[in-house]
Design a protein around this motif. Structure first.
Motif, PDB file in Angstrom:
ATOM      1  N   LYS A   1       0.837  -1.202   0.000  1.00  0.00           N
ATOM      2  CA  LYS A   1       0.000   0.000   0.000  1.00  0.00           C
ATOM      3  C   LYS A   1       0.873   1.253   0.000  1.00  0.00           C
ATOM      4  O   LYS A   1       0.625   2.203  -0.743  1.00  0.00           O
ATOM      5  CB  LYS A   1      -0.914  -0.022   1.221  1.00  0.00           C
ATOM      6  N   ASN A   2       1.901   1.293   0.823  1.00  0.00           N
ATOM      7  CA  ASN A   2       2.799   2.448   0.883  1.00  0.00           C
ATOM      8  C   ASN A   2       3.543   2.647  -0.429  1.00  0.00           C
ATOM      9  O   ASN A   2       3.764   3.769  -0.861  1.00  0.00           O
ATOM     10  CB  ASN A   2       3.792   2.299   2.042  1.00  0.00           C
ATOM     11  N   LYS A   3       3.955   1.558  -1.047  1.00  0.00           N
ATOM     12  CA  LYS A   3       4.651   1.680  -2.321  1.00  0.00           C
ATOM     13  C   LYS A   3       3.742   2.279  -3.377  1.00  0.00           C
ATOM     14  O   LYS A   3       4.145   3.110  -4.173  1.00  0.00           O
ATOM     15  CB  LYS A   3       5.171   0.320  -2.793  1.00  0.00           C
ATOM     16  N   VAL A   4       2.504   1.872  -3.402  1.00  0.00           N
ATOM     17  CA  VAL A   4       1.537   2.418  -4.352  1.00  0.00           C
ATOM     18  C   VAL A   4       1.349   3.906  -4.087  1.00  0.00           C
ATOM     19  O   VAL A   4       1.323   4.721  -5.001  1.00  0.00           O
ATOM     20  CB  VAL A   4       0.197   1.643  -4.260  1.00  0.00           C
TER      21      VAL A   4
ATOM     22  N   ALA B   1       4.160  10.301  -9.105  1.00  0.00           N
ATOM     23  CA  ALA B   1       3.458  10.646 -10.345  1.00  0.00           C
ATOM     24  C   ALA B   1       2.804  12.015 -10.236  1.00  0.00           C
ATOM     25  O   ALA B   1       2.827  12.808 -11.188  1.00  0.00           O
ATOM     26  CB  ALA B   1       2.412   9.580 -10.661  1.00  0.00           C
ATOM     27  N   LYS B   2       2.244  12.310  -9.059  1.00  0.00           N
ATOM     28  CA  LYS B   2       1.631  13.624  -8.844  1.00  0.00           C
ATOM     29  C   LYS B   2       2.681  14.729  -8.934  1.00  0.00           C
ATOM     30  O   LYS B   2       2.451  15.771  -9.546  1.00  0.00           O
ATOM     31  CB  LYS B   2       0.940  13.678  -7.476  1.00  0.00           C
TER      32      LYS B   2
ATOM     33  N   GLU C   1       3.657  15.242 -12.510  1.00  0.00           N
ATOM     34  CA  GLU C   1       2.578  15.932 -13.234  1.00  0.00           C
ATOM     35  C   GLU C   1       2.562  17.416 -12.881  1.00  0.00           C
ATOM     36  O   GLU C   1       2.385  18.279 -13.755  1.00  0.00           O
ATOM     37  CB  GLU C   1       1.227  15.288 -12.904  1.00  0.00           C
ATOM     38  N   GLN C   2       2.771  17.738 -11.606  1.00  0.00           N
ATOM     39  CA  GLN C   2       2.823  19.143 -11.191  1.00  0.00           C
ATOM     40  C   GLN C   2       3.996  19.856 -11.852  1.00  0.00           C
ATOM     41  O   GLN C   2       3.877  20.998 -12.290  1.00  0.00           O
ATOM     42  CB  GLN C   2       2.935  19.252  -9.672  1.00  0.00           C
ATOM     43  N   ALA C   3       5.138  19.188 -11.921  1.00  0.00           N
ATOM     44  CA  ALA C   3       6.315  19.786 -12.561  1.00  0.00           C
ATOM     45  C   ALA C   3       6.045  20.028 -14.038  1.00  0.00           C
ATOM     46  O   ALA C   3       6.400  21.085 -14.583  1.00  0.00           O
ATOM     47  CB  ALA C   3       7.526  18.878 -12.379  1.00  0.00           C
ATOM     48  N   ARG C   4       5.401  19.068 -14.721  1.00  0.00           N
ATOM     49  CA  ARG C   4       5.057  19.246 -16.132  1.00  0.00           C
ATOM     50  C   ARG C   4       4.075  20.400 -16.313  1.00  0.00           C
ATOM     51  O   ARG C   4       4.207  21.212 -17.238  1.00  0.00           O
ATOM     52  CB  ARG C   4       4.472  17.952 -16.712  1.00  0.00           C
ATOM     53  N   GLU C   5       3.094  20.477 -15.436  1.00  0.00           N
ATOM     54  CA  GLU C   5       2.093  21.550 -15.511  1.00  0.00           C
ATOM     55  C   GLU C   5       2.747  22.922 -15.288  1.00  0.00           C
ATOM     56  O   GLU C   5       2.439  23.887 -15.990  1.00  0.00           O
ATOM     57  CB  GLU C   5       0.993  21.308 -14.469  1.00  0.00           C
ATOM     58  N   GLU C   6       3.648  22.994 -14.321  1.00  0.00           N
ATOM     59  CA  GLU C   6       4.365  24.248 -14.053  1.00  0.00           C
ATOM     60  C   GLU C   6       5.217  24.647 -15.252  1.00  0.00           C
ATOM     61  O   GLU C   6       5.248  25.818 -15.649  1.00  0.00           O
ATOM     62  CB  GLU C   6       5.243  24.080 -12.801  1.00  0.00           C
ATOM     63  N   GLN C   7       5.891  23.697 -15.843  1.00  0.00           N
ATOM     64  CA  GLN C   7       6.713  23.968 -17.027  1.00  0.00           C
ATOM     65  C   GLN C   7       5.851  24.433 -18.189  1.00  0.00           C
ATOM     66  O   GLN C   7       6.195  25.363 -18.903  1.00  0.00           O
ATOM     67  CB  GLN C   7       7.498  22.701 -17.412  1.00  0.00           C
TER      68      GLN C   7
END
Length: 184
Positions: free
Chosen positions: A36-39, A46-47, A50-56
């Motif tokens: 569960k922790n690994k997931v 992944a979040k 995605e935030q880094a891609r959105e900021e870029q």
């Protein structure tokens, strides 16, 4: 001696059957918690990605908008320059030209123009425009076009309706004649 350590300890009588079951349950819970922790960690990574891609993407979009505005401003400046240069009116030559005073950036400026141009400026048919620290006389129609694009280039554009002599109805001095040779 085959089997797991737990089976060997049970066979030797060192642990009870209930303790072995508790150990198995704890081990199963720990493995489940790890999965569960690994997931969650993977989801969190992944979040963050995605935030880094959105900021870029946002930064790139802002930069593109800024570049587009700069290109548009340069195009407008080129259009204004072309309008002023194409519609520039000759000011006149000589030392005996009348002086026309106007304000630019809260400073009184002076240009020498012909008497006819002096009158047309006062009536609002000719405007004064600034281009590269020089003043140009342009028709009022061209000044209106420039003002639509950028009003900073137009230094003076008198209102033609405010200076029209025909609009004065209750003039108390209408009966008096003005001398022709009077120059203000």
């Amino acid at each position: 001696m085959a089997g797991s350590l737990q089976d060997q300890l049970l066979g030797a009588g060192l642990i009870k059957d209930q303790d072995a079951k508790n150990i198995k349950a704890k081990k199963r819970k720990a493995e489940k918690q790890n999965r569960k922790n690994k997931v969650e960690l993977e989801n969190e990574a992944a979040k963050l990605a995605e935030q880094a891609r959105e900021e870029q993407r946002r930064k790139s979009q802002e930069l593109n908008e800024q570049r587009q505005k700069e290109v548009e401003q340069k195009a407008i400046a080129a259009q204004i320059k072309q309008i002023i240069e194409m519609n520039s009116i000759f000011k006149g030559k000589g030392d005996d030209l009348p002086v026309y005073n106007f304000t630019d950036f809260n400073k009184v400026k002076t240009i020498y123009v012909t008497a006819k141009n002096h009158d047309l400026i006062a009536r609002g048919r000719i405007a004064i425009a600034r281009l590269n620290n020089a003043y140009h006389l342009i028709p009022a129609e061209a000044a209106v076009k420039i003002k639509e694009r950028d009003a900073d280039y137009i230094v003076l554009l008198n209102d033609p309706l405010a200076n029209d002599d025909d609009t004065v109805e209750d003039d108390p001095y209408a009966d008096y004649q003005i001398p022709d040779d009077l120059m203000w």
